[in-house]
Design a protein around this motif. Structure first.
Motif, PDB file in Angstrom:
ATOM      1  N   LYS A  29       0.821  -1.212   0.000  1.00  0.00           N
ATOM      2  CA  LYS A  29       0.000   0.000   0.000  1.00  0.00           C
ATOM      3  C   LYS A  29       0.855   1.263   0.000  1.00  0.00           C
ATOM      4  N   MET A  30       2.015   1.195   0.664  1.00  0.00           N
ATOM      5  CA  MET A  30       2.929   2.347   0.619  1.00  0.00           C
ATOM      6  C   MET A  30       3.370   2.622  -0.814  1.00  0.00           C
ATOM      7  N   TYR A  31       3.782   1.562  -1.492  1.00  0.00           N
ATOM      8  CA  TYR A  31       4.252   1.735  -2.867  1.00  0.00           C
ATOM      9  C   TYR A  31       3.118   2.219  -3.771  1.00  0.00           C
ATOM     10  N   ALA A  32       1.928   1.671  -3.552  1.00  0.00           N
ATOM     11  CA  ALA A  32       0.776   2.095  -4.365  1.00  0.00           C
ATOM     12  C   ALA A  32       0.502   3.586  -4.181  1.00  0.00           C
ATOM     13  N   GLY A  33       0.693   4.077  -2.941  1.00  0.00           N
ATOM     14  CA  GLY A  33       0.460   5.491  -2.680  1.00  0.00           C
ATOM     15  C   GLY A  33       1.499   6.395  -3.301  1.00  0.00           C
ATOM     16  N   MET A  34       2.741   5.890  -3.365  1.00  0.00           N
ATOM     17  CA  MET A  34       3.837   6.715  -3.899  1.00  0.00           C
ATOM     18  C   MET A  34       4.039   6.529  -5.399  1.00  0.00           C
ATOM     19  N   ASP A  35       3.447   5.486  -5.965  1.00  0.00           N
ATOM     20  CA  ASP A  35       3.653   5.162  -7.378  1.00  0.00           C
ATOM     21  C   ASP A  35       2.767   6.040  -8.257  1.00  0.00           C
ATOM     22  N   SER A  36       3.112   7.299  -8.315  1.00  0.00           N
ATOM     23  CA  SER A  36       2.332   8.256  -9.099  1.00  0.00           C
ATOM     24  C   SER A  36       3.279   9.164  -9.873  1.00  0.00           C
TER      25      SER A  36
ATOM     26  N   SER B  82      12.184  15.987   0.006  1.00  0.00           N
ATOM     27  CA  SER B  82      11.206  15.267  -0.820  1.00  0.00           C
ATOM     28  C   SER B  82      10.880  13.907  -0.228  1.00  0.00           C
ATOM     29  N   ALA B  83      11.912  13.216   0.285  1.00  0.00           N
ATOM     30  CA  ALA B  83      11.702  11.885   0.861  1.00  0.00           C
ATOM     31  C   ALA B  83      10.761  11.939   2.048  1.00  0.00           C
ATOM     32  N   SER B  84      10.890  12.988   2.865  1.00  0.00           N
ATOM     33  CA  SER B  84      10.010  13.100   4.037  1.00  0.00           C
ATOM     34  C   SER B  84       8.554  13.242   3.608  1.00  0.00           C
ATOM     35  N   ILE B  85       8.323  13.961   2.506  1.00  0.00           N
ATOM     36  CA  ILE B  85       6.957  14.115   1.990  1.00  0.00           C
ATOM     37  C   ILE B  85       6.449  12.793   1.434  1.00  0.00           C
ATOM     38  N   LEU B  86       7.271  12.097   0.652  1.00  0.00           N
ATOM     39  CA  LEU B  86       6.839  10.866   0.004  1.00  0.00           C
ATOM     40  C   LEU B  86       6.622   9.738   1.010  1.00  0.00           C
ATOM     41  N   ILE B  87       7.448   9.682   2.064  1.00  0.00           N
ATOM     42  CA  ILE B  87       7.221   8.686   3.116  1.00  0.00           C
ATOM     43  C   ILE B  87       5.887   8.939   3.800  1.00  0.00           C
ATOM     44  N   LEU B  88       5.588  10.223   4.025  1.00  0.00           N
ATOM     45  CA  LEU B  88       4.300  10.587   4.616  1.00  0.00           C
ATOM     46  C   LEU B  88       3.154  10.119   3.734  1.00  0.00           C
ATOM     47  N   VAL B  89       3.271  10.340   2.424  1.00  0.00           N
ATOM     48  CA  VAL B  89       2.223   9.913   1.491  1.00  0.00           C
ATOM     49  C   VAL B  89       2.068   8.394   1.523  1.00  0.00           C
ATOM     50  N   GLY B  90       3.200   7.672   1.579  1.00  0.00           N
ATOM     51  CA  GLY B  90       3.152   6.214   1.596  1.00  0.00           C
ATOM     52  C   GLY B  90       2.452   5.668   2.822  1.00  0.00           C
TER      53      GLY B  90
END
Length: 425
Positions: free
Chosen positions: A47-54, A276-284
């Motif tokens: 689910k993390m990857y699905a959230g970040m895979d955009s 950027s990583a901190s934002i993307l981890i949050l999204v994941g």
């Protein structure tokens, strides 16, 4: 609501209160829920990857790096200098320059905190030196930073669009008129406060000096025009716009303003990657959390509960605005969007409010929260730069908050402000 869902929320709140970042609070509470419910833990990375895979999310590191290049490359300084030459001779001229610089800067940075730190680092000392009150110098800088995430590009709108499938390009366009309105309402506040407090006029610059300043700032202003025109004209997507912004900032900073050196680039890339990583981890992690909520039908329950409170559209809009304003004071903008936006979207759809209008309304609400006492993040940044207490800046920010809220009401109750430009696409 099951006992596991109650535990999910309690663990999230407790972990957050212990001082953990929002991303880890979401992740740990989701982990606890999955373990106790017996669901395979492989769901977390999936689910993390699905959230970040955009594809759209790629523009976040792009705009972050472009903003860093712009600051180091002298582009921010050139924008501010031009604003000073243009407005400096008017009473309160540095205030107009401050707001105007933020409006131009908004077309590049996309975040309020970046705007406060970058423009504030230049304008607050300059305003204090020219005779403006310290609290006013800090307040106008923090207030004008709210324009950043409204005028495209906007990181919060990228997140909102990615989470819900709303076109990010249309969201960018929808924010243009509200962002300009925020700027003009703040111009009016600055005019009134400058007249009331008899703030100084600067020396009037000759036409030659103004043109010379514009010539120097031309490449900085052109960057904003290229990004906005490229997105609005359909020449490139928001993600492609971020890449264009990086290349442009790099070329201008290295070869025209000559303030970026090759040995500075690796550090800029690393710093941008961390942000950027901190934002993307949050999204994941938020996607894992949101998946749990959706499987438990929590958004529908919240929507039904709100609908039971009132069936009046006006009252519902007021309730949502109050909720988001309060949340915006206590929670980081992107975190709040990730958690609340999909839930409240179900409510606004039931009242026939266009998704794009609600998205702009939600982002504007949360951004206003960043400059709302007692704990608006941008207030802390500005007060630190200006060397004053939070209490002093909190009093000075009130007129600007009123102006921002007036724009928020217009956006909330007059749909054409947000829907007219997207309808032309």
């Amino acid at each position: 609501m099951t006992s596991l869902v109650i535990l999910l929320f309690i663990s999230f709140i407790v972990i957050l209160m212990l001082g953990f970042p929002v991303a880890y609070s979401l992740g740990i509470s989701s982990f606890i829920y999955l373990v106790l419910s017996g669901i395979d833990l492989f769901a977390i990375p999936q689910k993390m990857y699905a959230g970040m895979d955009s594809f759209v999310l790629l523009c976040i590191p792009g705009f972050v790096l472009a903003g860093n290049l712009m600051n180091v490359g002298g582009i921010t300084q050139k924008i501010v200098d031009f604003g000073n030459h243009l407005f400096g001779h008017i009473r309160g001229g540095l205030g107009y320059a401050n707001i105007g610089s933020s409006m131009i800067f908004a077309g590049i940075s996309g975040t309020a905190i970046a705007d406060t730190a970058s423009v504030g680092g230049i304008m607050i000392p300059a305003m204090k030196k020219s005779g403006y009150d310290s609290e006013y110098s800090c307040a106008i800088t923090a207030a004008s930073s709210t324009i950043g995430p409204i005028i495209p590009p906007s990181v919060p709108m990228i997140i909102a669009g990615t989470l819900t499938g709303i076109s990010v390009g249309r969201l960018f366009i929808a924010g243009l008129i509200p962002g300009i309105l925020v700027g003009f309402f703040q111009f009016f506040v600055n005019w009134y406060m400058s007249k009331k407090n008899n703030y100084p006029k600067g020396e009037k610059k000759s036409l030659r000096e103004v043109l010379s300043s514009f010539k120097t700032a031309f490449w900085a202003v052109l960057m904003t025009i290229i990004i906005l025109y490229g997105i609005l004209g359909g020449i490139f997507t928001p993600t492609e716009a971020a890449i264009v912004a990086i290349l442009y900032a790099l070329i201008v900073g290295m070869f025209i303003y000559k303030e970026i050196k090759l040995n500075m680039i690796p550090k800029l890339i690393v710093d941008s990657a961390r942000s950027s990583a901190s934002i993307l981890i949050l999204v994941g992690f938020a996607n894992v959390f949101a998946w749990i909520l959706a499987s438990e039908q929590i958004p529908q329950m919240i929507a039904n509960s709100m609908l039971e409170l009132t069936s009046n559209k006006i009252m519902m809009i007021i309730l949502i605005n109050l909720l988001l304003l309060i949340v915006g004071m206590f929670m980081e903008t992107i975190s709040a969007i990730v958690i609340l936006f999909p839930v409240l979207l179900a409510v606004t759809r039931s009242f026939g409010i266009p998704d794009i209008q609600f998205a702009v309304m939600a982002v504007l609400n949360l951004i206003i929260g960043l400059v709302t006492p007692p704990i608006g993040v941008c207030l802390f940044v500005a007060s630190k730069i200006g060397g004053i207490s939070l209490a002093r800046i909190s009093r000075a920010i009130v007129p600007f908050l009123i102006a921002n809220i007036l724009v928020l009401l217009l956006v909330s109750f007059f749909a054409p402000i947000t829907m007219w430009l997207p309808s032309l696409m």
